[in-house]
Scaffold this motif. Structure first.
Motif, PDB file in Angstrom:
ATOM      1  N   MET A  47      96.867  81.975  27.315  1.00  0.00           N
ATOM      2  CA  MET A  47      96.497  80.649  27.816  1.00  0.00           C
ATOM      3  C   MET A  47      95.122  80.625  28.473  1.00  0.00           C
ATOM      4  O   MET A  47      94.896  79.849  29.391  1.00  0.00           O
ATOM      5  N   VAL A 101      94.767  74.425  26.258  1.00  0.00           N
ATOM      6  CA  VAL A 101      95.965  74.155  27.063  1.00  0.00           C
ATOM      7  C   VAL A 101      95.999  72.686  27.454  1.00  0.00           C
ATOM      8  O   VAL A 101      97.039  72.033  27.358  1.00  0.00           O
ATOM      9  N   LYS A 102      94.855  72.163  27.854  1.00  0.00           N
ATOM     10  CA  LYS A 102      94.792  70.747  28.231  1.00  0.00           C
ATOM     11  C   LYS A 102      95.170  69.857  27.046  1.00  0.00           C
ATOM     12  O   LYS A 102      95.935  68.903  27.198  1.00  0.00           O
ATOM     13  N   CYS A 136     102.473  83.666  25.791  1.00  0.00           N
ATOM     14  CA  CYS A 136     101.348  82.944  25.202  1.00  0.00           C
ATOM     15  C   CYS A 136     100.044  83.370  25.861  1.00  0.00           C
ATOM     16  O   CYS A 136     100.022  83.693  27.044  1.00  0.00           O
ATOM     17  N   VAL A 190      93.499  76.793  34.659  1.00  0.00           N
ATOM     18  CA  VAL A 190      94.236  76.452  33.431  1.00  0.00           C
ATOM     19  C   VAL A 190      95.485  75.647  33.788  1.00  0.00           C
ATOM     20  O   VAL A 190      95.781  74.621  33.173  1.00  0.00           O
ATOM     21  N   LYS A 233      91.171  76.938  28.423  1.00  0.00           N
ATOM     22  CA  LYS A 233      91.472  75.784  29.273  1.00  0.00           C
ATOM     23  C   LYS A 233      91.534  74.490  28.461  1.00  0.00           C
ATOM     24  O   LYS A 233      92.445  73.684  28.637  1.00  0.00           O
ATOM     25  N   LEU A 268      97.125  82.467  32.489  1.00  0.00           N
ATOM     26  CA  LEU A 268      97.493  81.247  33.213  1.00  0.00           C
ATOM     27  C   LEU A 268      97.034  81.386  34.666  1.00  0.00           C
ATOM     28  O   LEU A 268      97.743  81.925  35.509  1.00  0.00           O
ATOM     29  N   CYS A 303     102.937  84.266  30.479  1.00  0.00           N
ATOM     30  CA  CYS A 303     101.794  83.668  29.780  1.00  0.00           C
ATOM     31  C   CYS A 303     100.505  84.256  30.323  1.00  0.00           C
ATOM     32  O   CYS A 303     100.142  84.014  31.478  1.00  0.00           O
TER      33      CYS A 303
END
Length: 141
Positions: free
Chosen positions: A13, A19-20, A11, A44, A16, A40, A37
Motif C-alpha cells: 500500500m 490507495v486513495k 497488500c 496512506v 498513496k 500502510l 498491509c
C-alpha cells in the motif's frame, strides 16, 4: 449493488494515489479490514477519511508503521464507527491515546485493543466484559 466490505490482506500500500483511488471507488463500504498491509503509514491511511459517513467497523492487524496519531486522525473523522479492532500494530501506543480517542472508545459497541504486547488498555478492560463481541459497552456521560 453496493460493496459493503473491503478486506485487504498482505497488500502493498505504498502508492498513496492508488490507495486513495481504491477508497474512492469503495467509498460506501461499511467494514474495512486491513491485515499485514505493507506500506500502510499515516499518510496512506489518511485516504480513509473518505469513509466518514459509511464505516461502521475497522479491523487493523499487523499494520506496523501506522501510528496512534495517524489512526486517530482518521477515526475522529468517522461518524458511524461502532466496532474497532487493533491487533499487532506496534507503532500504536497506549501512552499516546488522547482524551478524544478515549471518548470514541467509550461509544463503541465492540473494541478489541491489543496494538502490541505491552498494551495496558486491553489489560485494564479484561474481565469487565467491555469491548467483547456481544457484550455491554462502556459509556461515560
Amino acid at each position: 449493488m453496493i460493496l459493503e466490505e473491503l478486506h485487504l490482506r498482505k497488500c502493498h500500500m505504498q502508492g498513496k494515489q492508488g490507495v486513495k483511488a481504491l477508497f474512492v471507488v469503495c467509498r460506501s463500504i461499511r467494514e474495512l479490514v486491513l491485515e499485514d498491509c505493507w506500506g500502510l503509514d499515516d499518510s496512506v491511511f489518511a485516504a480513509a477519511t473518505i469513509f466518514s459517513r459509511s464505516i461502521r467497523s475497522l479491523s487493523l492487524k499487523g499494520c506496523s508503521i501506522l501510528t496512534t496519531q495517524g489512526l486517530e486522525s482518521v477515526l475522529l473523522s468517522w461518524r458511524e464507527l461502532d466496532r474497532l479492532r487493533v491487533v499487532s500494530c506496534n507503532n500504536i501506543k497506549d501512552s499516546e491515546i488522547t482524551a478524544e480517542l478515549v471518548t470514541l472508545f467509550s461509544l463503541l459497541k465492540e473494541l478489541k485493543w491489543q496494538p502490541d504486547s505491552r498494551s495496558m488498555l486491553s489489560a485494564s478492560l479484561a474481565g469487565t466484559g467491555i469491548g467483547q463481541k456481544g457484550s455491554r459497552s462502556l459509556r461515560w456521560n
